[in-house]
Design a protein around this motif. Structure first.
Motif, PDB file in Angstrom:
ATOM      1  N   LEU A   1       0.910  -1.194  -0.295  1.00 26.45           N
ATOM      2  CA  LEU A   1       0.118   0.094   0.121  1.00 26.45           C
ATOM      3  C   LEU A   1       0.956   1.241  -0.091  1.00 26.45           C
ATOM      4  O   LEU A   1       0.717   2.151  -0.764  1.00 26.45           O
ATOM      5  CB  LEU A   1      -1.054   0.004   1.195  1.00 26.45           C
ATOM      6  CG  LEU A   1      -2.036   1.162   1.459  1.00 26.45           C
ATOM      7  CD1 LEU A   1      -2.911   1.151   0.036  1.00 26.45           C
ATOM      8  CD2 LEU A   1      -2.663   1.217   2.661  1.00 26.45           C
ATOM      9  N   GLU A   2       1.946   1.192   0.742  1.00 23.12           N
ATOM     10  CA  GLU A   2       2.861   2.576   0.844  1.00 23.12           C
ATOM     11  C   GLU A   2       3.502   2.517  -0.594  1.00 23.12           C
ATOM     12  O   GLU A   2       3.505   3.996  -1.121  1.00 23.12           O
ATOM     13  CB  GLU A   2       4.026   1.992   1.779  1.00 23.12           C
ATOM     14  CG  GLU A   2       4.999   3.199   2.005  1.00 23.12           C
ATOM     15  CD  GLU A   2       4.433   4.466   2.602  1.00 23.12           C
ATOM     16  OE1 GLU A   2       4.913   5.703   2.102  1.00 23.12           O
ATOM     17  OE2 GLU A   2       3.307   4.368   3.273  1.00 23.12           O
ATOM     18  N   GLU A   3       3.736   1.544  -1.180  1.00 26.21           N
ATOM     19  CA  GLU A   3       4.335   1.786  -2.522  1.00 26.21           C
ATOM     20  C   GLU A   3       3.251   2.312  -3.452  1.00 26.21           C
ATOM     21  O   GLU A   3       3.727   3.116  -4.543  1.00 26.21           O
ATOM     22  CB  GLU A   3       4.861   0.493  -3.167  1.00 26.21           C
ATOM     23  CG  GLU A   3       6.323  -0.173  -2.433  1.00 26.21           C
ATOM     24  CD  GLU A   3       6.375  -1.578  -2.915  1.00 26.21           C
ATOM     25  OE1 GLU A   3       5.829  -2.086  -3.755  1.00 26.21           O
ATOM     26  OE2 GLU A   3       7.362  -2.201  -2.169  1.00 26.21           O
ATOM     27  N   VAL A   4       2.021   1.741  -3.338  1.00 21.84           N
ATOM     28  CA  VAL A   4       1.057   2.489  -4.224  1.00 21.84           C
ATOM     29  C   VAL A   4       0.923   4.006  -4.059  1.00 21.84           C
ATOM     30  O   VAL A   4       0.725   4.765  -4.907  1.00 21.84           O
ATOM     31  CB  VAL A   4      -0.331   1.880  -4.098  1.00 21.84           C
ATOM     32  CG1 VAL A   4      -1.513   2.577  -4.746  1.00 21.84           C
ATOM     33  CG2 VAL A   4      -0.409   0.301  -4.562  1.00 21.84           C
ATOM     34  N   LEU A   5       0.643   4.267  -2.816  1.00 21.24           N
ATOM     35  CA  LEU A   5       0.552   5.578  -2.450  1.00 21.24           C
ATOM     36  C   LEU A   5       1.672   6.431  -2.815  1.00 21.24           C
ATOM     37  O   LEU A   5       1.530   7.776  -3.281  1.00 21.24           O
ATOM     38  CB  LEU A   5       0.419   5.782  -0.850  1.00 21.24           C
ATOM     39  CG  LEU A   5      -0.671   5.303  -0.166  1.00 21.24           C
ATOM     40  CD1 LEU A   5      -0.874   5.307   1.506  1.00 21.24           C
ATOM     41  CD2 LEU A   5      -2.009   5.756  -1.001  1.00 21.24           C
ATOM     42  N   LEU A   6       3.039   5.868  -2.915  1.00 18.92           N
ATOM     43  CA  LEU A   6       3.977   6.806  -3.269  1.00 18.92           C
ATOM     44  C   LEU A   6       4.051   6.785  -4.869  1.00 18.92           C
ATOM     45  O   LEU A   6       4.213   8.002  -5.590  1.00 18.92           O
ATOM     46  CB  LEU A   6       5.341   5.997  -3.152  1.00 18.92           C
ATOM     47  CG  LEU A   6       5.956   6.312  -1.955  1.00 18.92           C
ATOM     48  CD1 LEU A   6       7.083   5.235  -1.627  1.00 18.92           C
ATOM     49  CD2 LEU A   6       6.219   7.579  -1.260  1.00 18.92           C
ATOM     50  N   TRP A   7       3.371   5.753  -5.743  1.00 18.01           N
ATOM     51  CA  TRP A   7       3.123   6.058  -7.259  1.00 18.01           C
ATOM     52  C   TRP A   7       2.015   7.163  -7.126  1.00 18.01           C
ATOM     53  O   TRP A   7       2.170   7.952  -8.332  1.00 18.01           O
ATOM     54  CB  TRP A   7       2.779   4.721  -7.595  1.00 18.01           C
ATOM     55  CG  TRP A   7       2.484   4.339  -8.965  1.00 18.01           C
ATOM     56  CD1 TRP A   7       3.135   4.392  -9.946  1.00 18.01           C
ATOM     57  CD2 TRP A   7       1.033   4.481  -9.603  1.00 18.01           C
ATOM     58  NE1 TRP A   7       2.530   4.228 -11.107  1.00 18.01           N
ATOM     59  CE2 TRP A   7       1.267   4.253 -11.047  1.00 18.01           C
ATOM     60  CE3 TRP A   7      -0.256   4.239  -8.981  1.00 18.01           C
ATOM     61  CZ2 TRP A   7       0.052   3.791 -11.674  1.00 18.01           C
ATOM     62  CZ3 TRP A   7      -1.319   4.056  -9.607  1.00 18.01           C
ATOM     63  CH2 TRP A   7      -1.122   4.028 -10.997  1.00 18.01           C
ATOM     64  N   LEU A   8       1.118   7.129  -6.568  1.00 19.57           N
ATOM     65  CA  LEU A   8       0.029   8.196  -6.823  1.00 19.57           C
ATOM     66  C   LEU A   8       0.430   9.450  -6.316  1.00 19.57           C
ATOM     67  O   LEU A   8       0.337  10.348  -7.261  1.00 19.57           O
ATOM     68  CB  LEU A   8      -1.240   7.711  -5.813  1.00 19.57           C
ATOM     69  CG  LEU A   8      -2.083   6.565  -6.262  1.00 19.57           C
ATOM     70  CD1 LEU A   8      -2.955   6.081  -5.011  1.00 19.57           C
ATOM     71  CD2 LEU A   8      -2.807   6.596  -7.509  1.00 19.57           C
TER      72      LEU A   8
END
Length: 110
Positions: free
Chosen positions: A94-101
């Motif tokens: 989830l942290e990786e997705v938020l960085l991507w967003l």
């Protein structure tokens, strides 16, 4: 009728997203279309939603993001056609997705 366990106490940014999720509880599986996503939780369109307070295993797939995200959550908000969940753990994916967003958001500002 809108049901909620708490007032709006979000911490952190929410991102408008396009994607799908599967919410699995003791009641069964619920298909949902994501509206927004943040470190603390998510809001989704859901024809029938799990009961307020129910714990769930959540699988998320965002448009254009190559990996599925899995995390645990609790149903905190329910209204006709909507479900709001609060994440119970900080999943690394989830942290990786938020960085991507966030990167996509910042790229739009340039």
């Amino acid at each position: 009728m809108v049901l909620s366990m708490t007032g709006d106490r979000r911490q952190g940014r929410r991102y408008l997203v396009v994607g799908t999720s599967v919410i699995s509880t003791s009641e069964g599986q619920f298909q949902a279309d994501l509206i927004n996503l943040g470190a603390g939780g998510m809001l989704a369109f859901c024809d029938s939603s799990p009961a307020l307070g129910e714990e769930a295993e959540v699988r998320l797939q965002l448009q254009d993001y190559p990996l599925e995200v899995q995390t645990r959550a609790r149903v905190l908000h329910s209204a006709p056609g909507l479900v709001g969940l609060s994440f119970l753990e900080e999943a690394e994916s989830l942290e990786e997705v938020l960085l991507w967003l966030e990167a996509g958001f910042l790229a739009c500002l340039i």
